[in-house]
Scaffold this motif. Structure first.
Motif, PDB file in Angstrom:
ATOM      1  N   PHE A 152      38.497  29.657  44.066  1.00 64.67           N
ATOM      2  CA  PHE A 152      39.395  30.366  44.740  1.00 64.67           C
ATOM      3  C   PHE A 152      39.445  32.213  44.554  1.00 64.67           C
ATOM      4  O   PHE A 152      39.985  32.471  44.920  1.00 64.67           O
ATOM      5  CB  PHE A 152      41.289  29.883  44.274  1.00 64.67           C
ATOM      6  CG  PHE A 152      41.479  29.923  43.069  1.00 64.67           C
ATOM      7  CD1 PHE A 152      41.930  31.245  42.317  1.00 64.67           C
ATOM      8  CD2 PHE A 152      41.075  28.893  42.103  1.00 64.67           C
ATOM      9  CE1 PHE A 152      41.759  31.097  41.398  1.00 64.67           C
ATOM     10  CE2 PHE A 152      41.405  29.092  40.829  1.00 64.67           C
ATOM     11  CZ  PHE A 152      41.807  30.714  39.779  1.00 64.67           C
ATOM     12  N   SER A 153      37.996  32.318  44.696  1.00 68.76           N
ATOM     13  CA  SER A 153      37.665  33.909  44.279  1.00 68.76           C
ATOM     14  C   SER A 153      37.682  34.663  45.368  1.00 68.76           C
ATOM     15  O   SER A 153      38.278  35.801  45.584  1.00 68.76           O
ATOM     16  CB  SER A 153      36.803  34.142  43.691  1.00 68.76           C
ATOM     17  OG  SER A 153      35.902  33.104  44.591  1.00 68.76           O
ATOM     18  N   LYS A 154      38.456  34.023  46.979  1.00 61.77           N
ATOM     19  CA  LYS A 154      38.544  34.663  47.566  1.00 61.77           C
ATOM     20  C   LYS A 154      40.385  35.252  47.656  1.00 61.77           C
ATOM     21  O   LYS A 154      40.483  36.064  48.126  1.00 61.77           O
ATOM     22  CB  LYS A 154      37.873  34.028  48.915  1.00 61.77           C
ATOM     23  CG  LYS A 154      36.803  33.826  49.318  1.00 61.77           C
ATOM     24  CD  LYS A 154      36.480  33.043  50.299  1.00 61.77           C
ATOM     25  CE  LYS A 154      34.811  32.313  50.652  1.00 61.77           C
ATOM     26  NZ  LYS A 154      34.504  31.784  49.483  1.00 61.77           N
ATOM     27  N   GLU A 155      40.792  34.591  46.605  1.00 63.86           N
ATOM     28  CA  GLU A 155      42.372  35.015  47.108  1.00 63.86           C
ATOM     29  C   GLU A 155      42.484  36.107  45.555  1.00 63.86           C
ATOM     30  O   GLU A 155      43.441  36.116  45.546  1.00 63.86           O
ATOM     31  CB  GLU A 155      43.363  33.506  46.849  1.00 63.86           C
ATOM     32  CG  GLU A 155      43.157  32.542  47.988  1.00 63.86           C
ATOM     33  CD  GLU A 155      44.228  31.154  47.232  1.00 63.86           C
ATOM     34  OE1 GLU A 155      44.103  30.904  46.318  1.00 63.86           O
ATOM     35  OE2 GLU A 155      44.265  30.664  48.448  1.00 63.86           O
ATOM     36  N   LEU A 156      41.940  36.129  45.205  1.00 62.66           N
ATOM     37  CA  LEU A 156      41.726  37.256  43.963  1.00 62.66           C
ATOM     38  C   LEU A 156      41.809  38.389  44.221  1.00 62.66           C
ATOM     39  O   LEU A 156      41.104  38.933  45.401  1.00 62.66           O
ATOM     40  CB  LEU A 156      40.647  36.398  42.590  1.00 62.66           C
ATOM     41  CG  LEU A 156      40.511  35.200  42.578  1.00 62.66           C
ATOM     42  CD1 LEU A 156      39.558  35.368  41.666  1.00 62.66           C
ATOM     43  CD2 LEU A 156      41.973  35.661  41.655  1.00 62.66           C
ATOM     44  N   SER A 197      48.942  30.507  47.440  1.00 58.85           N
ATOM     45  CA  SER A 197      47.575  29.976  47.100  1.00 58.85           C
ATOM     46  C   SER A 197      47.383  29.225  48.212  1.00 58.85           C
ATOM     47  O   SER A 197      48.527  28.193  48.987  1.00 58.85           O
ATOM     48  CB  SER A 197      46.906  29.301  46.331  1.00 58.85           C
ATOM     49  OG  SER A 197      45.586  29.205  45.794  1.00 58.85           O
ATOM     50  N   GLU A 198      46.251  29.022  49.342  1.00 58.86           N
ATOM     51  CA  GLU A 198      46.259  28.068  50.103  1.00 58.86           C
ATOM     52  C   GLU A 198      45.320  26.770  49.656  1.00 58.86           C
ATOM     53  O   GLU A 198      45.176  25.991  50.394  1.00 58.86           O
ATOM     54  CB  GLU A 198      45.113  28.547  51.350  1.00 58.86           C
ATOM     55  CG  GLU A 198      46.230  29.567  52.564  1.00 58.86           C
ATOM     56  CD  GLU A 198      45.986  30.452  53.684  1.00 58.86           C
ATOM     57  OE1 GLU A 198      45.048  30.476  53.469  1.00 58.86           O
ATOM     58  OE2 GLU A 198      46.478  31.113  53.796  1.00 58.86           O
ATOM     59  N   PHE A 199      44.590  27.309  49.141  1.00 57.97           N
ATOM     60  CA  PHE A 199      43.646  25.860  48.000  1.00 57.97           C
ATOM     61  C   PHE A 199      43.894  25.108  48.026  1.00 57.97           C
ATOM     62  O   PHE A 199      43.478  23.954  46.979  1.00 57.97           O
ATOM     63  CB  PHE A 199      42.839  27.206  47.206  1.00 57.97           C
ATOM     64  CG  PHE A 199      41.539  27.261  48.228  1.00 57.97           C
ATOM     65  CD1 PHE A 199      40.420  26.457  48.239  1.00 57.97           C
ATOM     66  CD2 PHE A 199      42.154  28.788  48.440  1.00 57.97           C
ATOM     67  CE1 PHE A 199      39.824  27.849  48.976  1.00 57.97           C
ATOM     68  CE2 PHE A 199      40.825  29.319  48.710  1.00 57.97           C
ATOM     69  CZ  PHE A 199      39.347  29.235  48.953  1.00 57.97           C
ATOM     70  N   PHE A 240      52.330  36.461  39.971  1.00 60.11           N
ATOM     71  CA  PHE A 240      50.819  37.233  40.256  1.00 60.11           C
ATOM     72  C   PHE A 240      50.280  36.772  38.285  1.00 60.11           C
ATOM     73  O   PHE A 240      50.612  36.822  37.716  1.00 60.11           O
ATOM     74  CB  PHE A 240      51.153  38.578  40.245  1.00 60.11           C
ATOM     75  CG  PHE A 240      51.102  38.824  41.358  1.00 60.11           C
ATOM     76  CD1 PHE A 240      49.413  39.131  42.629  1.00 60.11           C
ATOM     77  CD2 PHE A 240      52.042  39.715  41.664  1.00 60.11           C
ATOM     78  CE1 PHE A 240      50.069  39.578  43.924  1.00 60.11           C
ATOM     79  CE2 PHE A 240      52.176  40.357  43.313  1.00 60.11           C
ATOM     80  CZ  PHE A 240      51.176  39.867  43.755  1.00 60.11           C
ATOM     81  N   LEU A 241      49.351  35.216  38.376  1.00 63.68           N
ATOM     82  CA  LEU A 241      48.452  35.605  37.640  1.00 63.68           C
ATOM     83  C   LEU A 241      47.210  36.655  36.849  1.00 63.68           C
ATOM     84  O   LEU A 241      46.715  36.554  38.217  1.00 63.68           O
ATOM     85  CB  LEU A 241      47.614  34.310  37.315  1.00 63.68           C
ATOM     86  CG  LEU A 241      47.226  33.482  36.449  1.00 63.68           C
ATOM     87  CD1 LEU A 241      48.204  33.402  34.919  1.00 63.68           C
ATOM     88  CD2 LEU A 241      46.342  32.371  36.902  1.00 63.68           C
ATOM     89  N   ILE A 283      36.311  36.510  36.875  1.00 65.16           N
ATOM     90  CA  ILE A 283      36.153  35.418  38.222  1.00 65.16           C
ATOM     91  C   ILE A 283      36.299  34.045  37.582  1.00 65.16           C
ATOM     92  O   ILE A 283      37.042  32.726  37.688  1.00 65.16           O
ATOM     93  CB  ILE A 283      35.399  35.092  39.127  1.00 65.16           C
ATOM     94  CG1 ILE A 283      35.900  36.987  39.781  1.00 65.16           C
ATOM     95  CG2 ILE A 283      35.388  34.731  39.559  1.00 65.16           C
ATOM     96  CD1 ILE A 283      35.255  37.928  40.974  1.00 65.16           C
ATOM     97  N   GLU A 284      35.021  33.751  35.826  1.00 69.02           N
ATOM     98  CA  GLU A 284      34.721  33.107  36.034  1.00 69.02           C
ATOM     99  C   GLU A 284      35.813  32.121  35.047  1.00 69.02           C
ATOM    100  O   GLU A 284      36.035  31.235  34.682  1.00 69.02           O
ATOM    101  CB  GLU A 284      33.810  33.099  35.344  1.00 69.02           C
ATOM    102  CG  GLU A 284      33.239  32.017  33.947  1.00 69.02           C
ATOM    103  CD  GLU A 284      31.650  32.943  33.557  1.00 69.02           C
ATOM    104  OE1 GLU A 284      31.207  32.568  32.400  1.00 69.02           O
ATOM    105  OE2 GLU A 284      30.354  33.468  34.321  1.00 69.02           O
TER     106      GLU A 284
END
Length: 130
Positions: free
Chosen positions: A4-8, A39-41, A63-64, A82-83
């Motif tokens: 879900f890295s596109k939402e970060l 989140s949409e994932f 927010f996380l 990200i990882e």
């Protein structure tokens, strides 16, 4: 494992600690933020599970967040962040199996009692008698 890295979203700041002049002028520390509710994932059940297991890392706004300043470059810190956040969320989604209560078998009980008796006899034979 969902990516879900596109939402970060990311924020940068100056790293703390030793590093000389570079620390004072370059923003290499990266803080990654992720709005769990938006989140949409993930479906609603997964979102609730994430919020429950990672509640100490989620702020009042929902927010996380995670800060990384291990490396000397912003790009490496961003990749590491990200990882780590993906790994953290995926671990939170794992539901442990329920443990079924079991009892020891008759054979196991008898073996344990036999071993206790042997040890007791061995120690008894070492005692000095008048």
């Amino acid at each position: 494992m969902k990516d879900f890295s596109k939402e970060l979203s990311f924020k940068t700041s100056r790293s703390s600690g030793a590093g000389g002049q570079n620390v004072n002028k370059v923003e290499t520390a990266v803080t990654v933020l992720w709005k769990v509710d938006a989140s949409e994932f993930f479906n609603e059940d997964e979102k609730v599970l994430i919020q429950l297991k990672l509640k100490n890392r989620i702020n009042a706004d929902g927010f996380l967040f995670l800060s990384v300043s291990e490396s000397r470059t912003q790009l490496m810190n961003k990749n590491k962040a990200i990882e780590k956040i993906i790994e953290m969320v995926n671990k939170a989604l794992i539901v442990p199996k329920k443990r079924t209560a079991t009892k020891p078998s008759k054979g196991q009980k008898q073996t344990r009692l036999d071993n206790k008796k042997k040890l007791s006899d061995k120690k008894e034979s070492r005692r000095f008698r008048f």
